[in-house]
Design a protein around this motif. Structure first.
Motif, PDB file in Angstrom:
ATOM      1  N   GLU A  80       6.047  -8.150  -3.902  1.00  0.00           N
ATOM      2  CA  GLU A  80       5.007  -9.210  -3.081  1.00  0.00           C
ATOM      3  C   GLU A  80       3.818  -9.864  -4.646  1.00  0.00           C
ATOM      4  O   GLU A  80       3.497 -10.298  -4.825  1.00  0.00           O
ATOM      5  CB  GLU A  80       4.530  -8.756  -2.014  1.00  0.00           C
ATOM      6  CG  GLU A  80       5.448  -8.186  -1.074  1.00  0.00           C
ATOM      7  CD  GLU A  80       6.432  -7.173  -2.027  1.00  0.00           C
ATOM      8  OE1 GLU A  80       7.635  -7.293  -1.211  1.00  0.00           O
ATOM      9  OE2 GLU A  80       6.810  -6.359  -2.212  1.00  0.00           O
ATOM     10  N   THR A 102       1.007  -4.038  -4.721  1.00  0.00           N
ATOM     11  CA  THR A 102       2.690  -3.523  -5.845  1.00  0.00           C
ATOM     12  C   THR A 102       3.534  -4.098  -5.567  1.00  0.00           C
ATOM     13  O   THR A 102       3.978  -5.360  -4.292  1.00  0.00           O
ATOM     14  CB  THR A 102       2.869  -1.934  -5.471  1.00  0.00           C
ATOM     15  OG1 THR A 102       2.700  -2.173  -4.867  1.00  0.00           O
ATOM     16  CG2 THR A 102       1.357  -1.977  -6.361  1.00  0.00           C
ATOM     17  N   GLY A 103       4.222  -4.273  -6.976  1.00  0.00           N
ATOM     18  CA  GLY A 103       6.364  -5.151  -6.338  1.00  0.00           C
ATOM     19  C   GLY A 103       6.261  -6.374  -6.365  1.00  0.00           C
ATOM     20  O   GLY A 103       5.519  -7.090  -7.269  1.00  0.00           O
ATOM     21  N   HIS A 143       3.790  -5.902   5.392  1.00  0.00           N
ATOM     22  CA  HIS A 143       4.617  -5.101   6.117  1.00  0.00           C
ATOM     23  C   HIS A 143       4.550  -3.928   5.063  1.00  0.00           C
ATOM     24  O   HIS A 143       5.328  -2.669   5.183  1.00  0.00           O
ATOM     25  CB  HIS A 143       6.200  -6.157   5.394  1.00  0.00           C
ATOM     26  CG  HIS A 143       7.558  -4.494   5.584  1.00  0.00           C
ATOM     27  ND1 HIS A 143       7.499  -3.708   7.461  1.00  0.00           N
ATOM     28  CD2 HIS A 143       8.061  -4.132   4.748  1.00  0.00           C
ATOM     29  CE1 HIS A 143       8.397  -3.315   7.698  1.00  0.00           C
ATOM     30  NE2 HIS A 143       9.217  -3.095   5.713  1.00  0.00           N
ATOM     31  N   HIS A 144       4.161  -3.975   3.097  1.00  0.00           N
ATOM     32  CA  HIS A 144       4.351  -3.237   1.970  1.00  0.00           C
ATOM     33  C   HIS A 144       2.859  -2.740   2.810  1.00  0.00           C
ATOM     34  O   HIS A 144       2.962  -1.374   1.572  1.00  0.00           O
ATOM     35  CB  HIS A 144       4.735  -3.487   1.140  1.00  0.00           C
ATOM     36  CG  HIS A 144       6.373  -3.567   0.774  1.00  0.00           C
ATOM     37  ND1 HIS A 144       6.450  -5.442   1.113  1.00  0.00           N
ATOM     38  CD2 HIS A 144       7.439  -2.965   0.571  1.00  0.00           C
ATOM     39  CE1 HIS A 144       7.754  -5.203   1.480  1.00  0.00           C
ATOM     40  NE2 HIS A 144       7.970  -3.623   0.783  1.00  0.00           N
ATOM     41  N   LEU A 145       1.894  -2.433   3.254  1.00  0.00           N
ATOM     42  CA  LEU A 145       0.274  -1.905   2.711  1.00  0.00           C
ATOM     43  C   LEU A 145       0.791  -1.242   4.712  1.00  0.00           C
ATOM     44  O   LEU A 145       0.744  -1.510   5.525  1.00  0.00           O
ATOM     45  CB  LEU A 145      -0.634  -3.016   3.622  1.00  0.00           C
ATOM     46  CG  LEU A 145      -0.529  -4.166   1.499  1.00  0.00           C
ATOM     47  CD1 LEU A 145      -1.010  -5.311   2.088  1.00  0.00           C
ATOM     48  CD2 LEU A 145      -1.059  -3.509   1.134  1.00  0.00           C
ATOM     49  N   ARG A 170       5.947 -10.267   4.064  1.00  0.00           N
ATOM     50  CA  ARG A 170       6.284  -9.097   3.375  1.00  0.00           C
ATOM     51  C   ARG A 170       5.374  -8.390   2.938  1.00  0.00           C
ATOM     52  O   ARG A 170       5.132  -6.929   2.345  1.00  0.00           O
ATOM     53  CB  ARG A 170       7.247  -9.829   2.409  1.00  0.00           C
ATOM     54  CG  ARG A 170       8.394 -10.413   3.036  1.00  0.00           C
ATOM     55  CD  ARG A 170       9.572 -10.647   2.281  1.00  0.00           C
ATOM     56  NE  ARG A 170       9.248 -10.612   0.476  1.00  0.00           N
ATOM     57  CZ  ARG A 170       9.682 -12.080  -0.270  1.00  0.00           C
ATOM     58  NH1 ARG A 170       8.716 -12.638   0.334  1.00  0.00           N
ATOM     59  NH2 ARG A 170       9.252 -12.094  -1.955  1.00  0.00           N
ATOM     60  N   ILE A 171       4.045  -8.899   2.548  1.00  0.00           N
ATOM     61  CA  ILE A 171       3.239  -8.257   2.017  1.00  0.00           C
ATOM     62  C   ILE A 171       2.051  -7.487   3.135  1.00  0.00           C
ATOM     63  O   ILE A 171       2.496  -6.240   3.081  1.00  0.00           O
ATOM     64  CB  ILE A 171       1.955  -9.779   1.496  1.00  0.00           C
ATOM     65  CG1 ILE A 171       2.058  -9.898   0.678  1.00  0.00           C
ATOM     66  CG2 ILE A 171       0.453  -8.691   0.938  1.00  0.00           C
ATOM     67  CD1 ILE A 171       1.499 -11.002  -0.532  1.00  0.00           C
TER      68      ILE A 171
END
Length: 145
Positions: A55, A52-53, A126-128, A123-124
Motif C-alpha cells: 500500500e 508499510t508494504g 484496512h492495514h492501519l 486497503r490502506i
C-alpha cells in the motif's frame, strides 16, 4: 497509433505537486502556499512513518513525485499509531495545538484520498489501526464481534 509504454498496473500521478498544493491550500483555507506546503510536509512525513508494504508503494506511485519523496523518506514505525495518536504525535513534534494539527491532517489526507482512489484507500485503512478513516473523510466502520 499511440501506444502506452508504461508497464501494466503502473500508475501516473493525476496531479502535479503544484496542483496538490493548491488543492490542500483550498481545502484547508490556508492563507499562503507556504502554509499549505508546511501542512503537506508534516502530514506526509508522519503518514510515511505509519504506512508499510504494498500500500505504501502503490500510494507513492499515485502521488506527485515531491509528495511521494516526503512519504517514502520516512522509516516506518515498528508499531503503528491509532488515528488519534497519529494526530497527537504530529502536534507534539511541532508544538502546534491539537485542533490545528487535526485540521492540517484532514486537509492533506483528503487530497491524498482523492489521489489514492477508493480501492487503494480501503486497503490502506484496512492495514492501519482504528481512527484513520475519519482523518481521510470517511466514516469509521467497525465490525460487530
Amino acid at each position: 497509433m499511440m501506444c502506452d509504454q508504461r508497464a501494466p498496473g503502473q500508475h501516473v500521478p493525476v496531479m502535479t505537486y503544484d496542483q496538490m498544493l493548491e488543492t490542500v491550500r483550498y481545502e484547508g483555507a490556508y492563507p499562503t502556499r507556504e502554509r499549505a506546503e508546511e501542512a503537506i510536509r508534516l502530514v506526509l512525513a508522519g503518514f510515511g512513518r505509519q504506512l508499510t508494504g504494498d500500500e505504501r508503494v502503490e500510494l507513492a506511485a499515485r502521488l506527485p513525485f515531491e509528495a511521494a519523496r516526503i512519504l517514502t523518506a520516512q522509516i516506518p514505525a515498528t508499531r503503528p499509531l491509532t488515528g488519534w495518536a497519529f494526530v497527537k504525535d504530529l502536534a507534539t513534534r511541532t508544538g502546534a495545538p491539537m485542533g490545528a494539527t487535526r485540521w492540517d491532517t484532514g486537509s492533506v489526507l483528503h487530497a491524498v484520498a482523492a489521489l489514492a482512489g477508493p480501492d487503494l484507500l480501503t486497503r490502506i485503512l484496512h492495514h492501519l489501526p482504528s481512527g484513520y478513516a475519519l482523518l481521510f473523510g470517511r466514516a469509521e466502520l467497525t465490525q460487530a464481534a
